[in-house]
Motif scaffolding. Structure first.
Motif, PDB file in Angstrom:
ATOM      1  N   THR A  68       0.861  -1.185   0.000  1.00  0.00           N
ATOM      2  CA  THR A  68       0.000   0.000   0.000  1.00  0.00           C
ATOM      3  C   THR A  68       0.901   1.240   0.000  1.00  0.00           C
ATOM      4  OG1 THR A  68      -0.015   0.214   2.410  1.00  0.00           O
ATOM      5  CG2 THR A  68      -1.719  -1.224   1.424  1.00  0.00           C
ATOM      6  N   PRO A  69       0.355   2.408  -0.331  1.00  0.00           N
ATOM      7  CA  PRO A  69       1.178   3.630  -0.244  1.00  0.00           C
ATOM      8  C   PRO A  69       1.798   3.821   1.147  1.00  0.00           C
ATOM      9  CG  PRO A  69      -0.785   4.092  -1.523  1.00  0.00           C
ATOM     10  CD  PRO A  69      -0.944   2.697  -0.971  1.00  0.00           C
ATOM     11  N   LYS A  70       1.052   3.550   2.184  1.00  0.00           N
ATOM     12  CA  LYS A  70       1.578   3.682   3.551  1.00  0.00           C
ATOM     13  C   LYS A  70       2.736   2.709   3.781  1.00  0.00           C
ATOM     14  CE  LYS A  70       1.395   5.005   7.923  1.00  0.00           C
ATOM     15  NZ  LYS A  70       2.297   6.059   8.268  1.00  0.00           N
ATOM     16  N   GLU A  71       2.588   1.477   3.329  1.00  0.00           N
ATOM     17  CA  GLU A  71       3.663   0.487   3.485  1.00  0.00           C
ATOM     18  C   GLU A  71       4.905   0.902   2.697  1.00  0.00           C
ATOM     19  OE1 GLU A  71       1.175  -3.662   4.182  1.00  0.00           O
ATOM     20  OE2 GLU A  71       1.325  -2.858   2.134  1.00  0.00           O
ATOM     21  N   LYS A  72       4.698   1.499   1.525  1.00  0.00           N
ATOM     22  CA  LYS A  72       5.833   1.989   0.731  1.00  0.00           C
ATOM     23  C   LYS A  72       6.583   3.075   1.497  1.00  0.00           C
ATOM     24  CE  LYS A  72       3.534   1.004  -3.629  1.00  0.00           C
ATOM     25  NZ  LYS A  72       2.863   1.563  -4.808  1.00  0.00           N
ATOM     26  N   GLU A  73       5.855   3.999   2.105  1.00  0.00           N
ATOM     27  CA  GLU A  73       6.496   5.055   2.900  1.00  0.00           C
ATOM     28  C   GLU A  73       7.310   4.454   4.038  1.00  0.00           C
ATOM     29  OE1 GLU A  73       3.312   7.555   4.255  1.00  0.00           O
ATOM     30  OE2 GLU A  73       3.037   8.502   2.296  1.00  0.00           O
ATOM     31  N   GLU A  74       6.730   3.490   4.734  1.00  0.00           N
ATOM     32  CA  GLU A  74       7.419   2.846   5.850  1.00  0.00           C
ATOM     33  C   GLU A  74       8.651   2.080   5.370  1.00  0.00           C
ATOM     34  OE1 GLU A  74       4.228   0.483   7.451  1.00  0.00           O
ATOM     35  OE2 GLU A  74       3.303   2.208   8.452  1.00  0.00           O
ATOM     36  N   MET A  75       8.522   1.404   4.241  1.00  0.00           N
ATOM     37  CA  MET A  75       9.631   0.626   3.680  1.00  0.00           C
ATOM     38  C   MET A  75      10.786   1.550   3.293  1.00  0.00           C
ATOM     39  SD  MET A  75      10.490  -2.572   2.770  1.00  0.00           S
ATOM     40  CE  MET A  75       8.966  -3.421   2.503  1.00  0.00           C
ATOM     41  N   ILE A  76      10.476   2.688   2.714  1.00  0.00           N
ATOM     42  CA  ILE A  76      11.515   3.658   2.340  1.00  0.00           C
ATOM     43  C   ILE A  76      12.295   4.086   3.577  1.00  0.00           C
ATOM     44  CG2 ILE A  76      11.880   6.032   1.514  1.00  0.00           C
ATOM     45  CD1 ILE A  76       9.500   5.458  -0.468  1.00  0.00           C
ATOM     46  N   VAL A  77      11.597   4.414   4.639  1.00  0.00           N
ATOM     47  CA  VAL A  77      12.261   4.844   5.874  1.00  0.00           C
ATOM     48  C   VAL A  77      13.144   3.724   6.415  1.00  0.00           C
ATOM     49  CG1 VAL A  77      11.859   5.498   8.294  1.00  0.00           C
ATOM     50  CG2 VAL A  77      10.507   6.558   6.471  1.00  0.00           C
ATOM     51  N   GLN A  78      12.619   2.516   6.478  1.00  0.00           N
ATOM     52  CA  GLN A  78      13.370   1.396   7.045  1.00  0.00           C
ATOM     53  C   GLN A  78      14.587   1.033   6.193  1.00  0.00           C
ATOM     54  OE1 GLN A  78      12.800   0.019  10.098  1.00  0.00           O
ATOM     55  NE2 GLN A  78      11.297   1.652  10.276  1.00  0.00           N
ATOM     56  N   LEU A  79      14.432   1.019   4.874  1.00  0.00           N
ATOM     57  CA  LEU A  79      15.559   0.661   4.010  1.00  0.00           C
ATOM     58  C   LEU A  79      16.646   1.732   4.037  1.00  0.00           C
ATOM     59  CD1 LEU A  79      13.697  -1.004   1.020  1.00  0.00           C
ATOM     60  CD2 LEU A  79      15.123  -2.123   2.753  1.00  0.00           C
TER      61      LEU A  79
END
Length: 150
Positions: free
Chosen positions: A128-139
């Motif tokens: 989801t867009p929210k998961e993409k945002e979270e993934m960007i931060v974590q990576l």
């Protein structure tokens, strides 16, 4: 060794494998999309850089698209032969040569990039867009940590 250490080691190994496999799967789909346009990944990366960032010193392009300097000359030569870019000498420093999109190169990217952007969105559609945002931060966090270790 404490149990939590073993658990952390196991998780770290699993994360590495999952991250590597995910990257391979994503890259395979991206390459498939780019090949539809009779380009390879490196050619596309150079064209995309020039398309979005404008003229670039050839010496810096390799760093920006993660290519060895010996390979970048070959790629620039191929793109120049296809009339998609030209070399421009810097008037202030003749040691510096810039790569610049030609009008044909710009027209090519005007046609390809919107479709490619949609393909990337489909490829990343498992999140989801929210998961993409979270993934960007974590990576980013993981990448910065690994960089600091050097």
């Amino acid at each position: 060794m404490a149990k939590t250490d073993e658990y952390d080691i196991d998780l770290s190994l699993k994360l590495f494998v999952v991250l590597t496999r995910a990257l391979q799967s994503v890259e395979k789909q991206v390459v498939r999309d780019i090949k539809k346009h009779q380009l390879n990944l490196t050619e596309f990366a150079v064209l995309e850089l020039l398309y979005h960032k404008g003229d670039q010193p050839i010496q810096k392009i390799g760093q920006k698209v993660l290519l060895a300097s010996s390979s970048i000359t070959y790629v620039i030569d191929k793109l120049e032969q296809k009339k998609w870019l030209i070399r421009k000498t810097n008037a202030e420093d003749r040691r510096v040569t810039f790569a610049s999109l030609t009008s044909e190169g710009k027209m090519l990217m005007d046609g390809i990039f919107p479709e490619h952007s949609q393909a990337i969105c489909r490829i990343m559609g498992g999140l989801t867009p929210k998961e993409k945002e979270e993934m960007i931060v974590q990576l980013k966090k993981l990448g910065y940590h690994a960089e600091k270790m050097v």
